[in-house]
Design a protein around this motif. Structure first.
Motif, short mmCIF file in Angstrom:
data_model
loop_
_atom_site.label_atom_id
_atom_site.label_comp_id
_atom_site.label_asym_id
_atom_site.label_seq_id
_atom_site.Cartn_x
_atom_site.Cartn_y
_atom_site.Cartn_z
N ASN A 27 1.55 9.13 -4.54
CA ASN A 27 0.77 10.06 -3.77
C ASN A 27 -0.48 10.72 -4.70
OD1 ASN A 27 -0.40 12.16 -2.07
ND2 ASN A 27 1.82 12.69 -1.26
N PRO A 28 -1.47 10.29 -4.13
CA PRO A 28 -2.91 10.79 -4.84
C PRO A 28 -2.96 12.25 -5.15
CG PRO A 28 -3.41 9.22 -2.97
CD PRO A 28 -2.06 9.58 -2.78
N LYS A 29 -2.28 13.12 -4.15
CA LYS A 29 -2.37 14.46 -4.08
C LYS A 29 -1.61 14.87 -5.58
CE LYS A 29 -0.20 14.95 -0.27
NZ LYS A 29 0.11 15.48 1.16
N GLY A 47 -12.99 14.29 6.30
CA GLY A 47 -12.39 12.88 6.55
C GLY A 47 -12.44 12.82 8.05
N TRP A 87 3.91 7.69 -1.41
CA TRP A 87 2.54 8.01 -0.61
C TRP A 87 2.92 8.33 0.87
CZ3 TRP A 87 -1.70 4.62 1.55
CH2 TRP A 87 -2.89 5.54 1.67
N LYS A 144 2.06 3.05 -3.31
CA LYS A 144 1.57 3.90 -4.23
C LYS A 144 2.15 5.22 -4.43
CE LYS A 144 -2.36 3.49 -2.02
NZ LYS A 144 -3.75 3.65 -1.98
N GLN A 182 0.75 -1.27 -0.03
CA GLN A 182 -0.11 -0.01 -0.09
C GLN A 182 0.98 1.45 0.15
OE1 GLN A 182 -3.11 -0.16 2.87
NE2 GLN A 182 -3.73 1.88 2.61
N ASP A 194 -4.60 11.48 2.74
CA ASP A 194 -5.74 11.22 1.93
C ASP A 194 -6.92 12.16 2.11
OD1 ASP A 194 -8.40 9.51 1.30
OD2 ASP A 194 -6.74 8.79 -0.36
N PRO A 195 -7.80 12.27 1.37
CA PRO A 195 -8.85 13.33 1.70
C PRO A 195 -9.86 12.56 2.80
CG PRO A 195 -8.75 13.43 -0.44
CD PRO A 195 -7.53 12.33 -0.04
N LYS A 196 -9.65 11.09 3.01
CA LYS A 196 -10.33 10.39 3.74
C LYS A 196 -9.74 10.39 5.45
CE LYS A 196 -12.62 6.95 0.63
NZ LYS A 196 -12.62 5.55 0.33
N HIS A 197 -8.27 10.54 5.14
CA HIS A 197 -7.79 10.76 6.51
C HIS A 197 -6.54 11.76 6.21
CE1 HIS A 197 -5.38 7.54 4.26
NE2 HIS A 197 -6.51 7.06 4.41
N PRO A 198 -6.80 13.11 6.45
CA PRO A 198 -6.08 14.22 5.93
C PRO A 198 -4.90 14.44 6.75
CG PRO A 198 -7.85 14.97 6.86
CD PRO A 198 -8.14 13.58 7.17
#
Length: 326
Positions: free
Chosen positions: A184-186, A300, A192, A182, A179, A196-200
């Motif tokens: 970074n989604p940003k 989040g 990474w 990955k 995991q 994340d927006p879910k856990h910022p």
């Protein structure tokens, strides 16, 4: 016990224009943990103009003593929460350091893990005939929700807070969990960082942990604590971290870390109360005790331990993120 009277006093005294010094003076003579916790939580209900900064600083030694020396985890957590609210929680790590990895002594019902990541609370077990599920008079219940009588015939300890992003990422990097590889989604480029927006934030409760990862975290923490011979899970295969966990025979009697059973979790969540929620039935108080989508989870998951603890000293047992059970 029914929490209604206690909770109404906690949240009602400030509204009656009572001098907060009356509550502060009561602390000097009070020995009952439940009353001390209630006073500490109730003090936050007062406008800070009524408890100026110099008075809060003068309270620091008392609150730090509750945090580091109280035998009761509910008192410790209430003191921690109030110090954070009052902006005088800068020495908590120093207070924890002498206690890291030390077994609880005397009547103390909590201890710190060796790494200092978790305060573990010893639940009041063994317990016979714990009423698990919802009462038949509870609103919005389903018919399959019990109640049923369950015996918990072992000692059980549970962490006061959920796993944070920072804690999970340290575990994931040490275990080389896929995991963390990955992008970074940003920005789509950097490794990474777990945010994340879910856990910022690093202190946010980690979301999206699979059952396999949760069991592996328990395995890792058990190893970190030097309890390898007490593991509750095994992982078979060449890439064991990618394998499904195998529950060890007799795991409930092992001293390693594991996921709680459903009955253990419900006992912990209720905090010794008998109602649907440990703070009672007043809906207006829900945002003071629970993170939920209609009020305070739009951005989040929130930092762990940022709302009031339950009587056992556990934070975030209502909302924020869901918990895995064994």
């Amino acid at each position: 016990p029914d929490p209604e009277t206690r909770i109404q006093l906690i949240h009602g005294l400030a509204g009656y224009a009572i001098d907060p010094e009356l509550l502060i003076s009561r602390l000097e003579a009070e020995t009952e943990p439940g009353v001390i916790s209630a006073i500490l939580i109730g003090l936050d209900e007062f406008d800070l103009a009524n408890i100026p900064q110099e008075r809060r600083e003068a309270m620091r030694p008392i609150l730090e003593n509750y945090y580091a020396s109280s035998e009761d985890a509910g008192v410790r957590s209430s003191a921690e929460w109030l110090m954070k609210r009052w902006g005088i929680a800068d020495k908590l790590a120093d207070l924890d350091r002498p206690l890291l990895g030390k077994a609880p002594e005397g009547g103390r019902n909590w201890y710190l893990t060796k790494g200092g990541d978790f305060t573990m609370v010893l639940l009041p077990t063994p317990v016979a005939g714990f009423k698990m599920g919802s009462s038949k008079t509870e609103e919005n219940r389903n018919e399959n929700e019990g109640p049923v009588s369950v015996d918990i015939d072992r000692r059980v300890a549970i962490a006061t807070k959920e796993i944070t992003v920072a804690q999970f990422m340290r575990f994931a990097k040490e275990m080389n969990i896929e995991q963390v590889k990955k992008t970074n989604p940003k920005d789509g480029a950097d490794p990474w960082d777990g945010l994340d927006p879910k856990h910022p934030t690093p202190d946010s409760a980690m979301c999206g942990i699979s059952l396999k990862q949760a069991a592996l975290f328990c395995w890792w923490l058990t190893k970190q604590e030097g309890l390898d011979d007490q593991q509750c899970y095994q992982f078979a295969g060449e890439e064991f971290k990618d394998a499904n966990p195998i529950v060890v025979e007799g795991y409930l009697d092992k001293g390693g870390y594991r996921l709680p059973t459903e009955a253990e979790w419900e006992l912990a969540c209720r905090g010794g109360t008998t109602g649907a929620r440990y703070f009672g039935t007043v809906q207006d108080l829900l945002p003071k005790y629970a993170r939920f989508l209609d009020s305070n989870l739009h951005d989040g998951s929130q930092s762990v331990g940022s709302l009031r603890p339950n009587p056992f000293g556990l934070f975030d047992t209502l909302g924020n993120v869901t918990e895995w059970c064994q």
